[in-house]
Design an enzyme around this catalytic site. Structure first.
Site, PDB file in Angstrom:
ATOM      1  N   ARG A 233       0.704  -1.805  -0.171  1.00  0.00           N
ATOM      2  CA  ARG A 233      -0.049   0.223   0.177  1.00  0.00           C
ATOM      3  C   ARG A 233       0.841   1.391  -0.264  1.00  0.00           C
ATOM      4  O   ARG A 233       1.663   1.657   0.747  1.00  0.00           O
ATOM      5  CB  ARG A 233      -0.528  -0.032   1.142  1.00  0.00           C
ATOM      6  CG  ARG A 233      -2.443  -0.906   0.816  1.00  0.00           C
ATOM      7  CD  ARG A 233      -3.302  -0.052   0.530  1.00  0.00           C
ATOM      8  NE  ARG A 233      -4.412  -0.675  -0.325  1.00  0.00           N
ATOM      9  CZ  ARG A 233      -4.290  -1.356  -0.922  1.00  0.00           C
ATOM     10  NH1 ARG A 233      -3.353  -1.807  -1.699  1.00  0.00           N
ATOM     11  NH2 ARG A 233      -5.846  -1.874  -1.091  1.00  0.00           N
ATOM     12  N   GLU A 262      -3.297   7.759  -5.557  1.00  0.00           N
ATOM     13  CA  GLU A 262      -4.045   7.149  -6.333  1.00  0.00           C
ATOM     14  C   GLU A 262      -5.029   7.404  -7.067  1.00  0.00           C
ATOM     15  O   GLU A 262      -6.183   8.007  -6.329  1.00  0.00           O
ATOM     16  CB  GLU A 262      -3.721   5.750  -6.450  1.00  0.00           C
ATOM     17  CG  GLU A 262      -2.155   5.227  -5.632  1.00  0.00           C
ATOM     18  CD  GLU A 262      -2.536   3.514  -5.686  1.00  0.00           C
ATOM     19  OE1 GLU A 262      -3.310   2.839  -6.190  1.00  0.00           O
ATOM     20  OE2 GLU A 262      -1.509   3.204  -5.015  1.00  0.00           O
ATOM     21  N   HIS A 280      -0.255   0.084 -10.054  1.00  0.00           N
ATOM     22  CA  HIS A 280      -0.972  -0.581  -8.844  1.00  0.00           C
ATOM     23  C   HIS A 280      -1.844  -1.947 -10.098  1.00  0.00           C
ATOM     24  O   HIS A 280      -2.477  -2.413 -10.375  1.00  0.00           O
ATOM     25  CB  HIS A 280      -2.087  -0.448  -8.469  1.00  0.00           C
ATOM     26  CG  HIS A 280      -2.571  -0.388  -6.999  1.00  0.00           C
ATOM     27  ND1 HIS A 280      -3.612   0.049  -6.190  1.00  0.00           N
ATOM     28  CD2 HIS A 280      -2.388  -1.705  -6.674  1.00  0.00           C
ATOM     29  CE1 HIS A 280      -3.568  -0.650  -5.122  1.00  0.00           C
ATOM     30  NE2 HIS A 280      -3.837  -1.841  -5.594  1.00  0.00           N
TER      31      HIS A 280
END
Ligand code: NAD
Ligand code: MLT
Length: 312
Positions: A233, A262, A280
């Site tokens: 994360r 993000e 990601h």
């Protein structure tokens, strides 16, 4: 009575088959809504299915007067206000192991790509340069991989890294000497791990306790020339401290799949040639996406039919 499900992030079509098959479930897929549009749209839905992009905030939950269940097609629930959901009696389910393998494989790809500077060399070659000197890497064999967060993905990464003949040292508040021995890894405090590691990979959830776990102080403890991976994360690593640590030469390489913000808006980190990155993609395989969508879809079907879910 019809049960209305809103899917607000792209989910695998094969994965939502259990929902499509069920009687009395109406599926609406709207994956490009802004926060304001979603807030206007949510009322009347009984279930909301998301990946990591939709922010399920308190404000959104307060507008969702019919909402009974939120399904997170993935592991991390840091995009969902769990406190607000609980206060409103809404069940939150995730898919805890559907993407473990994919995330572990992506971590290994990032580790190897970083160690051998593959993205940098590829970029150079694409620009028509034949430069072999600039892209000398390091071997993994006999190096120590420090794993911070030794849950599902951390353990799968360790097993794969052992196949590369790496030594593993791990930290996790739930890791016992007995378990470490059984898995063939060393263990210690976070500081022990950071001190010993040639490569550090983080696999914790993003919590109050893990926010900026890897910060300027942590970098000071690490070996000179350490290389870092974050496929867990954004926010576990303090990006601004990482920038400084790479600039100073303390950190020789970093491989990042996740970011503090993000979608990414500040590309400063990527100006550093030592840093490789993906947007990601840890869970972005056909297999993982089908698996996590099946898990949360089955939970919704079970909730509609029996009023219970698998991991409640
Ligand atoms: P998991 O729950 O199985 O493991 C997490 C581990 O972190 C647990 O063992 C827990 O005890 C440990 N932990 C908690 N607080 C800690 C602390 N302060 N210090 C050290 N360890 C701590 O979860 P997982 O499935 O292994 O997922 C790990 C992370 O990877 C999560 O953040 C998840 O959201 C993320 N993830 C990212 C992708 C991606 O696409 N990049 C894909 C899947 C999962
Ligand atoms: C997760 O926590 O499962 C990951 O962020 C994967 C994802 O949903 O993209």
């Amino acid at each position: 009575m019809t049960f209305h499900v809103l899917i607000s992030d792209p989910l695998s079509e094969e994965g939502i088959y259990p929902l499509r098959q069920a009687d009395d479930i109406n599926i609406v897929m709207e994956t490009n809504l802004s926060e304001a549009e979603l807030a206007q749209r949510i009322d009347g839905f009984d279930a909301l299915l998301v990946r990591s992009q939709t922010q399920v905030t308190r404000e959104l939950i307060e507008k969702a007067s019919n909402l009974k269940i939120i399904g997170r097609a993935g592991v991390g629930v840091d995009n969902i206000d769990l406190e607000a959901a609980t206060e409103h009696g809404i069940i939150v389910v995730n898919a805890p192991d559907g993407n473990t393998n994919s995330a572990a494989e992506h971590t290994m790809a990032m580790l190897m790509g970083m160690a051998r500077k593959i993205p940098q060399a590829y970029n150079s070659l694409k620009q028509g340069k034949w430069d072999r000197k600039a892209y000398v890497g390091v071997e993994l064999k006999n190096k120590t991989l420090g794993v911070v967060g030794f849950g599902r993905i951390g353990q799968e990464v360790a097993a794969r890294a052992k196949g590369q003949r790496m030594n593993i040292i791990a930290y996790d508040p739930f890791l016992t000497a007995e378990k470490a021995e059984k898995l063939g890894v060393d263990f210690g405090t976070v500081e022990d791990v950071l001190k010993a590691a040639d490569f550090v990979t983080v696999h914790t959830p993003l919590l109050k306790e893990t926010k900026h776990l890897i910060n300027a102080e942590a970098f000071k403890v690490m070996k000179d020339g350490v290389q870092i991976i974050n496929c867990a994360r954004g926010g576990i690593i303090d990006e601004s401290a990482l920038y400084d640590a790479v600039k100073s030469g303390k950190v020789a390489g970093a491989a990042l799949d996740v970011f503090e913000q993000e979608p990414m808006v500040d590309f400063r980190l990527l100006e550093l040639p030592e840093i490789i990155a993906t947007p990601h993609l840890g869970a972005s395989t056909f297999e993982a996406q089908e698996s996590v969508a099946v898990d949360v879809s089955q939970d919704v079907v079970s909730f509609v039919k029996h009023g219970t879910v698998r991991n409640s």
